[in-house]
Motif scaffolding. Structure first.
Motif, short mmCIF file in Angstrom:
data_model
loop_
_atom_site.label_atom_id
_atom_site.label_comp_id
_atom_site.label_asym_id
_atom_site.label_seq_id
_atom_site.Cartn_x
_atom_site.Cartn_y
_atom_site.Cartn_z
N HIS A 107 0.87 -1.34 0.11
CA HIS A 107 -0.01 -0.09 -0.10
C HIS A 107 0.84 1.35 0.03
CE1 HIS A 107 -3.21 2.80 1.33
NE2 HIS A 107 -4.14 1.71 0.69
N THR A 108 0.22 2.51 -0.51
CA THR A 108 0.96 3.59 -0.69
C THR A 108 1.27 4.26 0.70
OG1 THR A 108 -1.07 4.60 -1.04
CG2 THR A 108 0.30 4.02 -2.81
N SER A 109 0.39 4.03 1.90
CA SER A 109 0.48 4.52 3.15
C SER A 109 1.00 3.98 4.08
CB SER A 109 -1.02 4.88 3.76
OG SER A 109 -1.67 5.86 2.75
N GLU A 110 2.04 4.43 5.02
CA GLU A 110 2.90 4.06 6.16
C GLU A 110 1.78 3.70 6.91
OE1 GLU A 110 4.72 6.18 3.69
OE2 GLU A 110 5.21 7.37 5.41
N GLY A 111 1.72 2.26 7.47
CA GLY A 111 0.83 1.64 8.63
C GLY A 111 -0.24 1.10 8.18
N SER B 117 -3.25 6.70 9.38
CA SER B 117 -4.33 7.48 10.31
C SER B 117 -4.59 8.71 9.97
CB SER B 117 -3.69 7.42 11.67
OG SER B 117 -2.54 8.36 11.94
N ASN B 118 -4.13 9.15 8.91
CA ASN B 118 -4.41 10.55 8.35
C ASN B 118 -5.13 10.25 7.05
OD1 ASN B 118 -3.31 12.22 10.40
ND2 ASN B 118 -1.04 11.96 9.51
N THR B 119 -5.69 9.19 6.73
CA THR B 119 -6.53 9.06 5.54
C THR B 119 -8.38 9.10 5.84
OG1 THR B 119 -6.18 6.73 5.58
CG2 THR B 119 -4.41 7.96 4.53
N ASN B 120 -8.77 8.76 5.04
CA ASN B 120 -10.23 8.61 5.20
C ASN B 120 -10.51 7.03 5.77
OD1 ASN B 120 -9.94 6.76 3.05
ND2 ASN B 120 -11.54 7.59 1.90
N GLU B 121 -9.43 6.18 6.05
CA GLU B 121 -9.89 4.86 6.71
C GLU B 121 -10.40 5.10 8.02
OE1 GLU B 121 -9.56 2.12 5.27
OE2 GLU B 121 -8.45 3.04 3.32
N PRO B 122 -11.23 4.12 8.51
CA PRO B 122 -12.07 4.35 9.85
C PRO B 122 -11.15 3.92 10.99
CG PRO B 122 -12.41 2.17 8.47
CD PRO B 122 -11.60 3.15 7.51
N VAL B 123 -10.03 4.74 11.12
CA VAL B 123 -9.20 4.32 12.46
C VAL B 123 -8.62 5.73 12.82
CG1 VAL B 123 -8.17 2.13 11.67
CG2 VAL B 123 -7.19 4.39 10.67
N THR B 124 -8.63 5.55 14.26
CA THR B 124 -8.27 6.87 15.07
C THR B 124 -6.73 6.60 15.46
OG1 THR B 124 -8.70 5.68 17.02
CG2 THR B 124 -10.36 7.28 16.17
N SER B 125 -6.02 7.71 15.42
CA SER B 125 -4.59 7.59 15.66
C SER B 125 -4.19 7.00 16.92
CB SER B 125 -4.02 9.09 15.77
OG SER B 125 -4.48 9.80 17.12
N LYS B 126 -3.09 6.30 17.17
CA LYS B 126 -2.71 5.78 18.33
C LYS B 126 -1.22 5.68 18.61
CE LYS B 126 -6.25 1.88 18.01
NZ LYS B 126 -6.55 1.95 16.57
N ARG B 137 5.30 7.56 19.88
CA ARG B 137 5.56 6.83 18.61
C ARG B 137 4.18 6.22 17.99
NH1 ARG B 137 10.33 4.20 16.68
NH2 ARG B 137 11.54 4.74 18.39
N CYS B 138 4.07 6.56 16.93
CA CYS B 138 2.69 6.28 16.26
C CYS B 138 2.72 4.71 15.99
CB CYS B 138 2.61 6.98 14.74
SG CYS B 138 1.14 6.37 13.73
N LEU B 139 1.56 4.28 16.36
CA LEU B 139 1.47 2.48 16.35
C LEU B 139 1.46 2.32 14.89
CD1 LEU B 139 0.90 0.16 17.99
CD2 LEU B 139 -1.44 0.50 17.26
N TYR B 140 0.91 3.27 14.30
CA TYR B 140 0.79 2.73 12.54
C TYR B 140 1.98 2.85 11.73
CZ TYR B 140 -4.06 2.16 13.74
OH TYR B 140 -5.32 1.70 14.21
N CYS B 141 2.74 4.16 11.90
CA CYS B 141 3.68 4.25 10.88
C CYS B 141 5.03 4.37 11.64
CB CYS B 141 3.50 5.58 10.03
SG CYS B 141 3.66 7.04 10.84
N GLU B 142 4.93 4.50 12.91
CA GLU B 142 6.06 4.49 13.83
C GLU B 142 6.93 6.11 13.81
OE1 GLU B 142 8.79 1.42 13.36
OE2 GLU B 142 7.24 -0.12 13.96
#
Lengths: 307, 154
Positions: A107-111, B117-126, B137-142
């Motif tokens: 995917h293009t997005s990190e995480g 977490s900064n996209t339109n996906e249904p997730v909140t930042s963690k 430290r971002c759980l998704y992108c570190e």
């Protein structure tokens, strides 16, 4: 050692014992990876969701699954799927996980893979998330070093785009688990982020930095080259200068260690001259092949199958 | 001295006194609490008063309001030294120091524009909260946020 893991997201999730387990399993599967077909994953379906272009990762996963006797579902292009209608990745994952036994996601997005894990009912394997992780690449890099050199305290130089290159961050972390002496070779504007250097040093890793490739060339076991991307440089003249400084030719290999190997995640542009391809040092095509046994090992692990 | 002190910190009947705020962070505390100036909340804010423990500190007093757990957690991220005093009928009925949670969810925006977490996906930042040195430290992108956290609070 017993090792079960449902998802393969980041190298940071793995201990050295777990990595060794995967490499050993890849070793057992290597001859099958070269030819033939088994029924180890017969009846299993692997879904490939690639939102970004990929040749090696996608095809080697397909090959791995076919060699293991399983089948592959391909998302195809984004334009031919519901992605173009604006479907979220979360919804796509929810649906595809009901069609398959495991999903490989690029995917293009990190995480993205980390998030996909939250919505999937089947294992997720991260096939690369933006500038983030690419754990299967790192595992095949380690396997290459193990097979073609040695993973016991190797002297490794990693060259090129160390700032944005997604493979090198995971690789350096993993190499630090093996006591590697790592030298980062890059132009100032593409140097390894301080935060990663700090993390590595905090873990007791041996790391050095230099801008001069020739300075390290004769004292290493592994030369890991990466591509310097043109789009990182606003000024084309500056790009050409940098690209030429980090290009390696046969002439430079005159005094290197006899068993030194050259690796590259590919595709290469011109950073490794083609005159090197037939030397005893070149390993980048073998490296590409090793993606197959590594991915076979991972597929059998996430699907909970003994070999 | 007492007179000056009383002028600065007049007792409230009931509500919350947020004390030992890192000097300069009181305005951000108000932001966290959604006090923008258009509400009718009775609020006192004192900045840069001398403090024995901190050198200087800020204080915020809000009448007729007690803080939610999420608000306290957010305050802990920008001012770990903060203490919370709950006042009822002029009495301090509860007093505690804020404690930084080990993870924060939906409180801070990831600074990496390419984070999922900064996209339109249904997730909140963690974020995972790390100490020594303090950083999120971002759980998704570190990606790591280690300074000016207030400007990334959601």
């Amino acid at each position: 050692m017993e090792f079960h893991r449902n998802h393969i997201i980041s190298m940071k999730d793995f201990t050295r014992d777990e990595i060794d387990y995967i490499l050993d399993r890849a070793g057992k599967l290597e001859s099958l990876a070269r030819s033939g077909r088994s029924d180890i994953l017969s009846g299993k379906i692997l879904a490939l969701l690639f939102y970004e272009p990929s040749t090696r990762t996608r095809m080697s996963f397909e090959t791995a699954m076919l060699r293991l006797g399983g089948n592959v579902l391909n998302l195809g292009s984004k334009d031919a799927s519901s992605v173009i209608k604006g479907e979220t990745l979360a919804d796509t994952i929810r649906v595809i996980s009901t069609y398959s036994d495991a999903i490989v996601l690029r995917h293009t997005s990190e995480g993205a893979a980390q998030m996909a894990m939250e919505f999937s009912s089947v294992p997720i394997i991260n096939g690369g998330d933006g500038a983030g992780h690419h754990p299967t690449q790192t595992l095949l890099d380690l396997y290459t070093i193990k097979r073609e050199s040695s993973l016991e305290h190797p002297d490794v130089a990693i060259v090129g785009d160390l700032k944005y290159g997604r493979t090198v961050h995971s690789l350096t972390y993993a190499l630090s688990l093996y006591g590697a002496n790592i030298t980062f070779v890059s132009p100032q504007q593409l140097k390894m982020p301080d935060q990663i250097i700090g993390d590595l040093k905090a873990r007791g890793a041996h790391v050095n930095e230099t801008e001069n490739l020739d300075q390290v060339l004769n004292n290493i076991d592994v030369l890991y080259m990466t591509r310097i991307q043109k789009e990182r440089f606003p000024d084309p003249t500056e790009y050409n200068k940098v690209a030429n400084a980090y290009k390696i030719t046969n002439k430079q290999l005159a005094h290197v260690r006899q068993n030194m190997i050259i690796m590259h995640p590919l595709p290469r542009i011109n950073e490794i001259d083609s005159s090197i391809d037939n030397t005893a040092h070149a390993r980048y095509f073998q490296q590409s092949f090793y993606g197959v046994p590594i991915r076979m090992a991972l597929l059998t692990i996430v699907m909970g199958t003994d070999i | 001295m007492n007179t000056t002190r009383e002028l600065r910190v007049r007792p409230i009947v009931s509500g919350t006194v947020i004390d030992h705020i890192v000097a300069g962070q009181a305005i951000n505390v108000l932001r966290i609490l959604g006090i923008t100036g258009v509400s009718d909340a009775v609020v006192s804010m004192i900045m840069n008063v001398p403090s024995n423990t901190l050198g200087h500190k800020d204080i915020v007093k809000i009448e007729n309001r007690e803080l939610k757990e999420k608000e306290v957690d957010k305050i802990s991220l920008i001012s770990p030294s903060t203490s919370i005093n709950i006042i009822r009928d002029y009495e301090v009925v509860d007093k505690y120091n804020v404690e930084m949670p080990s993870t924060v969810e939906g409180m801070v925006k990831c600074t990496n524009p390419n984070c999922i977490s900064n996209t339109n996906e249904p997730v909140t930042s963690k974020f995972i909260v790390q100490n020594d040195p303090f950083r999120l430290r971002c759980l998704y992108c570190e990606h790591v946020i280690s300074e000016q956290i207030a400007q990334y609070l959601l």
